[in-house]
Design a protein around this motif. Structure first.
Motif, PDB file in Angstrom:
ATOM      1  N   ARG A   8      -2.770 104.523  28.883  1.00 28.88           N
ATOM      2  CA  ARG A   8      -2.762 105.479  27.770  1.00 28.88           C
ATOM      3  C   ARG A   8      -2.625 104.728  26.454  1.00 28.88           C
ATOM      4  NH1 ARG A   8       1.014 110.819  27.641  1.00 28.88           N
ATOM      5  NH2 ARG A   8       0.131 111.705  25.774  1.00 28.88           N
ATOM      6  N   PRO A  20       6.873 106.968  21.698  1.00 30.41           N
ATOM      7  CA  PRO A  20       6.147 107.622  22.795  1.00 30.41           C
ATOM      8  C   PRO A  20       5.543 106.650  23.802  1.00 30.41           C
ATOM      9  CG  PRO A  20       4.974 107.903  20.720  1.00 30.41           C
ATOM     10  CD  PRO A  20       6.301 107.302  20.402  1.00 30.41           C
ATOM     11  N   GLU A  23       8.378 105.495  26.016  1.00 34.11           N
ATOM     12  CA  GLU A  23       8.811 106.604  26.872  1.00 34.11           C
ATOM     13  C   GLU A  23       7.823 106.817  28.015  1.00 34.11           C
ATOM     14  OE1 GLU A  23       9.266 109.831  24.128  1.00 34.11           O
ATOM     15  OE2 GLU A  23      11.000 108.890  23.169  1.00 34.11           O
ATOM     16  N   TYR A  24       6.527 106.759  27.722  1.00 35.29           N
ATOM     17  CA  TYR A  24       5.516 106.930  28.755  1.00 35.29           C
ATOM     18  C   TYR A  24       5.572 105.779  29.759  1.00 35.29           C
ATOM     19  CZ  TYR A  24       1.050 107.703  31.036  1.00 35.29           C
ATOM     20  OH  TYR A  24       0.073 107.920  31.980  1.00 35.29           O
ATOM     21  N   CYS A  28       6.172 105.849  33.857  1.00 32.63           N
ATOM     22  CA  CYS A  28       5.282 105.156  34.802  1.00 32.63           C
ATOM     23  C   CYS A  28       6.066 104.193  35.686  1.00 32.63           C
ATOM     24  CB  CYS A  28       4.185 104.400  34.054  1.00 32.63           C
ATOM     25  SG  CYS A  28       2.979 105.471  33.263  1.00 32.63           S
TER      26      CYS A  28
END
Length: 59
Positions: A8, A20, A23-24, A28
């Motif tokens: 991403r 973000p 955090e992503y 994962c």
């Protein structure tokens, strides 16, 4: 092997106090992926990626 897969992309100009991409990547990693965050200077974006053998599996 120096393969990588971008999971991403996140714009670098996010609001203060918000991470973000980190955090992503944490989500994962919680799912067992060896995700990491790198900066793409040309696109002014943070990328969440996986490298190596895991990149081949993610494809």
């Amino acid at each position: 092997m120096n393969e990588r897969v971008v999971l991403r992309r996140f714009p670098a100009g996010g609001p203060r106090g918000s991470w973000p991409a980190e955090e992503y990547a944490r989500v994962c990693r919680g799912e067992g992926k060896a995700a990491e965050v790198v900066m793409d200077l040309a696109q002014d974006a943070f990328l969440v990626i996986v490298r190596g053998r895991e990149a081949a599996v993610t494809r």
